[in-house]
Motif scaffolding. Sequence first.
Motif, mmCIF file in Angstrom:
data_model
loop_
_atom_site.group_PDB
_atom_site.id
_atom_site.type_symbol
_atom_site.label_atom_id
_atom_site.label_comp_id
_atom_site.label_asym_id
_atom_site.label_seq_id
_atom_site.Cartn_x
_atom_site.Cartn_y
_atom_site.Cartn_z
ATOM 1 N N PRO A 47 46.389 -39.172 -20.412
ATOM 2 C CA PRO A 47 45.339 -39.986 -19.787
ATOM 3 C C PRO A 47 44.037 -39.847 -20.568
ATOM 4 C CG PRO A 47 46.501 -38.666 -18.151
ATOM 5 C CD PRO A 47 46.959 -38.196 -19.498
ATOM 6 N N ALA A 48 43.318 -40.957 -20.724
ATOM 7 C CA ALA A 48 42.101 -40.967 -21.539
ATOM 8 C C ALA A 48 40.968 -41.659 -20.791
ATOM 9 C CB ALA A 48 42.377 -41.691 -22.862
ATOM 10 N N VAL A 49 39.767 -41.438 -21.280
ATOM 11 C CA VAL A 49 38.587 -42.071 -20.696
ATOM 12 C C VAL A 49 38.797 -43.587 -20.694
ATOM 13 C CG1 VAL A 49 36.113 -42.502 -21.018
ATOM 14 C CG2 VAL A 49 37.047 -40.199 -21.355
ATOM 15 N N GLY A 50 38.511 -44.194 -19.546
ATOM 16 C CA GLY A 50 38.676 -45.637 -19.377
ATOM 17 C C GLY A 50 39.995 -46.028 -18.736
ATOM 18 N N ASP A 51 40.987 -45.129 -18.785
ATOM 19 C CA ASP A 51 42.282 -45.408 -18.144
ATOM 20 C C ASP A 51 42.132 -45.345 -16.627
ATOM 21 O OD1 ASP A 51 43.441 -45.439 -20.654
ATOM 22 O OD2 ASP A 51 44.524 -43.542 -20.412
ATOM 23 N N LYS A 52 42.975 -46.090 -15.957
ATOM 24 C CA LYS A 52 43.085 -45.978 -14.500
ATOM 25 C C LYS A 52 43.969 -44.762 -14.224
ATOM 26 C CE LYS A 52 42.958 -48.145 -10.338
ATOM 27 N NZ LYS A 52 41.774 -48.227 -9.560
ATOM 28 N N ALA A 53 43.473 -43.842 -13.413
ATOM 29 C CA ALA A 53 44.247 -42.641 -13.082
ATOM 30 C C ALA A 53 45.430 -43.019 -12.195
ATOM 31 C CB ALA A 53 43.365 -41.621 -12.372
ATOM 32 N N LYS A 54 46.594 -42.495 -12.533
ATOM 33 C CA LYS A 54 47.771 -42.745 -11.701
ATOM 34 C C LYS A 54 47.608 -42.026 -10.370
ATOM 35 C CE LYS A 54 51.042 -43.116 -15.502
ATOM 36 N NZ LYS A 54 52.232 -42.563 -16.143
ATOM 37 N N ASP A 55 47.890 -42.743 -9.296
ATOM 38 C CA ASP A 55 47.813 -42.138 -7.977
ATOM 39 C C ASP A 55 48.941 -41.112 -7.839
ATOM 40 O OD1 ASP A 55 46.761 -41.664 -5.478
ATOM 41 O OD2 ASP A 55 47.612 -43.458 -4.560
ATOM 42 N N GLU A 115 41.325 -39.238 -1.596
ATOM 43 C CA GLU A 115 40.181 -38.414 -1.993
ATOM 44 C C GLU A 115 39.118 -39.242 -2.706
ATOM 45 O OE1 GLU A 115 39.772 -35.204 -0.950
ATOM 46 O OE2 GLU A 115 41.633 -35.621 0.134
ATOM 47 N N LEU A 116 39.539 -40.254 -3.459
ATOM 48 C CA LEU A 116 38.587 -41.099 -4.188
ATOM 49 C C LEU A 116 37.735 -41.945 -3.236
ATOM 50 C CD1 LEU A 116 40.751 -42.227 -7.236
ATOM 51 C CD2 LEU A 116 38.741 -40.732 -7.279
ATOM 52 N N LYS A 117 38.208 -42.165 -2.022
ATOM 53 C CA LYS A 117 37.410 -42.912 -1.034
ATOM 54 C C LYS A 117 36.158 -42.128 -0.650
ATOM 55 C CE LYS A 117 41.455 -45.236 0.841
ATOM 56 N NZ LYS A 117 42.443 -45.251 1.928
ATOM 57 N N LYS A 118 36.211 -40.810 -0.805
ATOM 58 C CA LYS A 118 35.085 -39.935 -0.457
ATOM 59 C C LYS A 118 34.083 -39.811 -1.601
ATOM 60 C CE LYS A 118 38.379 -37.056 2.043
ATOM 61 N NZ LYS A 118 39.005 -35.730 2.035
ATOM 62 N N GLY A 119 34.547 -40.017 -2.823
ATOM 63 C CA GLY A 119 33.689 -39.837 -3.994
ATOM 64 C C GLY A 119 34.527 -39.515 -5.208
ATOM 65 N N PRO A 120 33.872 -39.148 -6.317
ATOM 66 C CA PRO A 120 34.627 -38.833 -7.534
ATOM 67 C C PRO A 120 35.487 -37.580 -7.343
ATOM 68 C CG PRO A 120 32.309 -38.285 -7.810
ATOM 69 C CD PRO A 120 32.436 -38.969 -6.484
ATOM 70 N N VAL A 121 36.502 -37.480 -8.180
ATOM 71 C CA VAL A 121 37.410 -36.333 -8.135
ATOM 72 C C VAL A 121 37.404 -35.636 -9.490
ATOM 73 C CG1 VAL A 121 39.853 -35.663 -8.011
ATOM 74 C CG2 VAL A 121 38.920 -37.265 -6.342
ATOM 75 N N GLY A 158 36.301 -41.440 -11.436
ATOM 76 C CA GLY A 158 35.300 -42.109 -10.616
ATOM 77 C C GLY A 158 35.918 -42.722 -9.371
ATOM 78 N N LYS A 159 35.057 -43.100 -8.424
ATOM 79 C CA LYS A 159 35.531 -43.710 -7.173
ATOM 80 C C LYS A 159 36.380 -44.946 -7.423
ATOM 81 C CE LYS A 159 33.379 -44.003 -3.356
ATOM 82 N NZ LYS A 159 32.525 -44.243 -2.215
ATOM 83 N N ASP A 160 36.160 -45.602 -8.566
ATOM 84 C CA ASP A 160 36.938 -46.797 -8.910
ATOM 85 C C ASP A 160 38.321 -46.446 -9.460
ATOM 86 O OD1 ASP A 160 36.246 -45.743 -11.393
ATOM 87 O OD2 ASP A 160 35.287 -47.570 -12.131
ATOM 88 N N GLY A 161 38.621 -45.154 -9.572
ATOM 89 C CA GLY A 161 39.927 -44.720 -10.062
ATOM 90 C C GLY A 161 40.020 -44.612 -11.572
#
Length: 192
Positions: free
Chosen positions: A35-43, A59-65, A163-166
């Motif tokens: 995984p790299a910067v800019g990628d969407k993190a796999k749930d 957890e992302l609904k609360k803020g960054p992880v 980020g919160k956007d995943g």
Amino acid sequence: MVTIKTVRRFFLFSLVLSLFILNAEVHAAKDSALPAVGDKAKDFELANLKGQKIKLSDELKKGPVVLLVLRGYPGYQCPICTRQVGQFITNAKKLKAAKATVIMVYPGPSKELEKRADEFIHNQSLPDHFQFLIDPDYKFTNAYHLRWDAKRETAYPSTFVIGKDGKIKYAKSSMTHGGRANAKEVLKALGE
């Protein structure tokens, strides 16, 4: 007899086939990349030591992880992991001020994983915005392409800020035992 038309068709067919193969190779490489910067993190969804399921998207609904992937138990408790976890706990107030949840993933074979994970975290008092999750049989580790598949190894120690956007805002994976992300780097990424 071979005609110009036949040669052109063969050339065109070869070109299309080559492009198709190249495209497939590029997608295969991307699918197996770290995984790299800019990628969407796999749930993912993993359990803590109490059996409670924790899902990244929740957890992302609360803020960054902040996602810390530890080495687990490669035949001993990793002292560098212990030091890294301690450093993040020491910075718990700053991480909470950044509205970040810290998820630590402890991978390993399912046999005795809970016992080993409990040994690792037993003496630590985790802040309420920290989650310590186990990854039996490397399901998460493999999905994130972090499996260090060598004798007495488990996972490449890695840290991600999501980020919160995943999307991944910060990524650092080490192909050695050292070279870990520190809290200062993570806090900087959280502030950006």
